[in-house]
Scaffold this active site. Structure first.
Site, PDB file in Angstrom:
ATOM      1  N   TRP A   1     -10.764 -37.753  -2.136  1.00  0.00           N
ATOM      2  CA  TRP A   1     -10.820 -36.498  -2.895  1.00  0.00           C
ATOM      3  C   TRP A   1     -12.137 -35.777  -2.668  1.00  0.00           C
ATOM      4  O   TRP A   1     -12.177 -34.552  -2.600  1.00  0.00           O
ATOM      5  CB  TRP A   1     -10.541 -36.727  -4.382  1.00  0.00           C
ATOM      6  CG  TRP A   1      -9.149 -37.215  -4.611  1.00  0.00           C
ATOM      7  CD1 TRP A   1      -8.775 -38.423  -5.114  1.00  0.00           C
ATOM      8  CD2 TRP A   1      -7.917 -36.521  -4.323  1.00  0.00           C
ATOM      9  NE1 TRP A   1      -7.407 -38.522  -5.151  1.00  0.00           N
ATOM     10  CE2 TRP A   1      -6.861 -37.380  -4.669  1.00  0.00           C
ATOM     11  CE3 TRP A   1      -7.615 -35.252  -3.790  1.00  0.00           C
ATOM     12  CZ2 TRP A   1      -5.516 -37.021  -4.518  1.00  0.00           C
ATOM     13  CZ3 TRP A   1      -6.279 -34.896  -3.641  1.00  0.00           C
ATOM     14  CH2 TRP A   1      -5.255 -35.775  -4.001  1.00  0.00           C
TER      15      TRP A   1
ATOM     16  N   ASP B   1     -15.686 -33.579 -10.262  1.00  0.00           N
ATOM     17  CA  ASP B   1     -14.233 -33.719 -10.329  1.00  0.00           C
ATOM     18  C   ASP B   1     -13.952 -34.930 -11.222  1.00  0.00           C
ATOM     19  O   ASP B   1     -14.222 -36.058 -10.840  1.00  0.00           O
ATOM     20  CB  ASP B   1     -13.692 -33.938  -8.908  1.00  0.00           C
ATOM     21  CG  ASP B   1     -12.181 -34.183  -8.876  1.00  0.00           C
ATOM     22  OD1 ASP B   1     -11.551 -34.235  -9.956  1.00  0.00           O
ATOM     23  OD2 ASP B   1     -11.634 -34.317  -7.758  1.00  0.00           O
TER      24      ASP B   1
ATOM     25  N   LYS C   1      -3.372 -37.139 -15.025  1.00  0.00           N
ATOM     26  CA  LYS C   1      -3.781 -38.544 -15.109  1.00  0.00           C
ATOM     27  C   LYS C   1      -4.086 -38.936 -16.556  1.00  0.00           C
ATOM     28  O   LYS C   1      -3.455 -39.825 -17.081  1.00  0.00           O
ATOM     29  CB  LYS C   1      -4.959 -38.821 -14.197  1.00  0.00           C
ATOM     30  CG  LYS C   1      -4.528 -39.036 -12.744  1.00  0.00           C
ATOM     31  CD  LYS C   1      -5.037 -37.998 -11.808  1.00  0.00           C
ATOM     32  CE  LYS C   1      -4.418 -38.145 -10.423  1.00  0.00           C
ATOM     33  NZ  LYS C   1      -5.071 -37.276  -9.450  1.00  0.00           N
TER      34      LYS C   1
HETATM   35  C1  LIG Z   1      -5.293 -36.599  -8.338  1.00  0.00           C
HETATM   36  C2  LIG Z   1      -6.642 -36.147  -7.979  1.00  0.00           C
HETATM   37  C3  LIG Z   1      -6.872 -34.896  -7.363  1.00  0.00           C
HETATM   38  C4  LIG Z   1      -5.732 -33.967  -6.960  1.00  0.00           C
HETATM   39  O1  LIG Z   1      -5.274 -33.313  -8.059  1.00  0.00           O
HETATM   40  P1  LIG Z   1      -4.157 -32.152  -7.961  1.00  0.00           P
HETATM   41  O2  LIG Z   1      -4.097 -31.732  -9.395  1.00  0.00           O
HETATM   42  O3  LIG Z   1      -2.913 -32.790  -7.458  1.00  0.00           O
HETATM   43  O4  LIG Z   1      -4.660 -31.090  -7.074  1.00  0.00           O
HETATM   44  C5  LIG Z   1      -8.176 -34.527  -7.118  1.00  0.00           C
HETATM   45  N1  LIG Z   1      -9.209 -35.323  -7.433  1.00  0.00           N
HETATM   46  C6  LIG Z   1      -9.025 -36.531  -8.001  1.00  0.00           C
HETATM   47  C7  LIG Z   1     -10.206 -37.381  -8.332  1.00  0.00           C
HETATM   48  C8  LIG Z   1      -7.742 -36.975  -8.292  1.00  0.00           C
HETATM   49  O5  LIG Z   1      -7.551 -38.170  -8.863  1.00  0.00           O
END
Ligand SMILES: *Cc1c(COP(=O)(O)O)cnc(C)c1O
Length: 360
Positions: free
Chosen positions: A102, A172, A196
């Site tokens: 990511w 993030d 999540k």
């Molecule tokens: C799942 C995830 C993403 C991607 O998220 P989307 O909402 O599908 O764009 C980005 N960063 C992390 C750390 C993730 O776990």
């Protein structure tokens, strides 16, 4: 009805209490004769939901008044682009800490917009730890520093965040927001796709410091400009009303559990249960992440062979465990144990892991 032991990485488990409540309110939301999905996003009923979600986030995360709480669409992935579009100028450079897939994706998007560099990385060991990182590694013309709080695929997590004052720190937090107490003041922007720890997919939460907003590029297309969301309270266009409704229910559930400190205590117990099982398996199970960098959200582990991994996954499936297959970049298995995964599911998984080990 039997519920699955849901260890999916995302979208992932939701609290049963939340699902029951949504079901109860589905056909007739607060006497309107309509579901929340059928109401106008300008109605007083929806407005209440929208405000509730913002207020709960502010309360649970202790968000200071000089931060905006925003709802966007496009997932965390759109934030990968919006952040450099808003905050990277032709004279500055953005700095990325690479701790997994990511982070790599976030960096790639920044490189399309302007100058971006890697300050430190653990790629050479297939991202099995969080590298040391401190203020003196930040360059003086840095537009911002970006990190990934929890690495969903590799099962690593920052145990403490660096104190950065030279540049805005951006994180993030898609896979660990609301899982533990954080100090918002350390960050200028943090973001998380909801699917999540916060609710269903469809809404992305952004928490943005006003001081950073002041530096945003004023010449962006409307929907890519953070000011649009700030100035309209995230109601410039139709927001994902059902996702935000579900988010409000999940946040209410977290409050009922005793807030973030109580959730964090349970999360630590759940993670300890699994890592203890792995560490006391005489090498039958191996954690991908090094101690000190281990995630309390995604427990990534391998078995001695591909054949045993296959058997483990098949058997676990038969017993009602879902989502234990690892990501292709690590192989093996991954148990995602987000806030809504009950402690009992982790206990049952550990029982299964112990018996699978003794049979093999
Ligand atoms: C799942 C995830 C993403 C991607 O998220 P989307 O909402 O599908 O764009 C980005 N960063 C992390 C750390 C993730 O776990």
């Amino acid at each position: 009805m039997k519920r699955a032991h849901n260890f999916n990485a995302g979208p992932s488990a939701l609290p049963i209490e939340v699902l029951n409540r949504a079901q109860k309110e589905l056909l007739n939301y607060k006497g309107t004769g309509m579901s929340i999905m059928e109401l106008s996003h300008r109605s007083k009923e929806y407005d209440e939901v929208h405000e509730k979600a913002i207020t709960y986030l502010r309360t649970l995360l202790r968000v200071p008044d000089n931060y905006h709480v925003l709802f966007l669409q496009g997932g965390a992935s759109l934030q990968f682009s919006m952040i450099p579009l808003n905050f990277l100028s032709s004279t500055s450079s953005a700095e990325y800490v690479l701790t997994g897939v990511w982070s790599e994706k976030a960096l790639e998007e920044a490189e399309k917009v302007g100058k971006a560099s890697v300050v430190t990385s653990s790629k050479h060991t297939n991202y099995n730890y969080i590298p040391d990182f401190s203020e003196n590694q930040v360059s003086k013309d840095s537009a911002y520093v970006h990190l990934t709080s929890n690495n969903t695929i590799f099962g690593t997590q920052w145990s403490t965040y660096p104190e950065i004052t030279k540049a805005p720190l951006i994180a993030d937090m898609s896979s660990d927001i609301l899982s533990r107490e954080i100090n918002i003041d350390q960050f200028s922007l943090l973001y998380a796709g909801a699917q999540k720890n916060l609710g269903p997919s469809g809404v992305t939460v952004v928490i943005l410091k006003d001081e950073l907003l002041q530096k945003a590029n004023p010449n962006l297309p409307t929907m890519l400009d953070y000011n649009t969301y700030v100035n309209s309270n995230s109601l410039y266009n139709t927001p994902p009303t059902f996702s935000i409704y579900m988010l409000s229910l999940v946040l209410e559930w977290v409050l009922e559990q005793g807030g973030v400190p109580a959730i964090e205590a349970t999360n630590n117990k759940k993670a300890a249960l699994l890592y203890d099982c792995i560490d006391s398996s005489d090498g039958f199970y191996n954690a991908h992440a090094k101690p000190g960098s281990r995630s309390t959200m995604n427990v990534v582990f391998t078995l001695p062979s591909d054949e045993l991994t296959k058997q483990f996954l098949e058997k676990s499936n038969e017993l009602g465990f879902v989502g234990l297959n690892g990501h292709r970049s690590v192989g093996g298995c991954r148990a995602s144990i987000y806030n809504a995964v009950p402690y009992e599911s982790c206990e049952e998984l550990v029982d299964f892991m112990k018996s699978f080990k003794s049979e093999n």
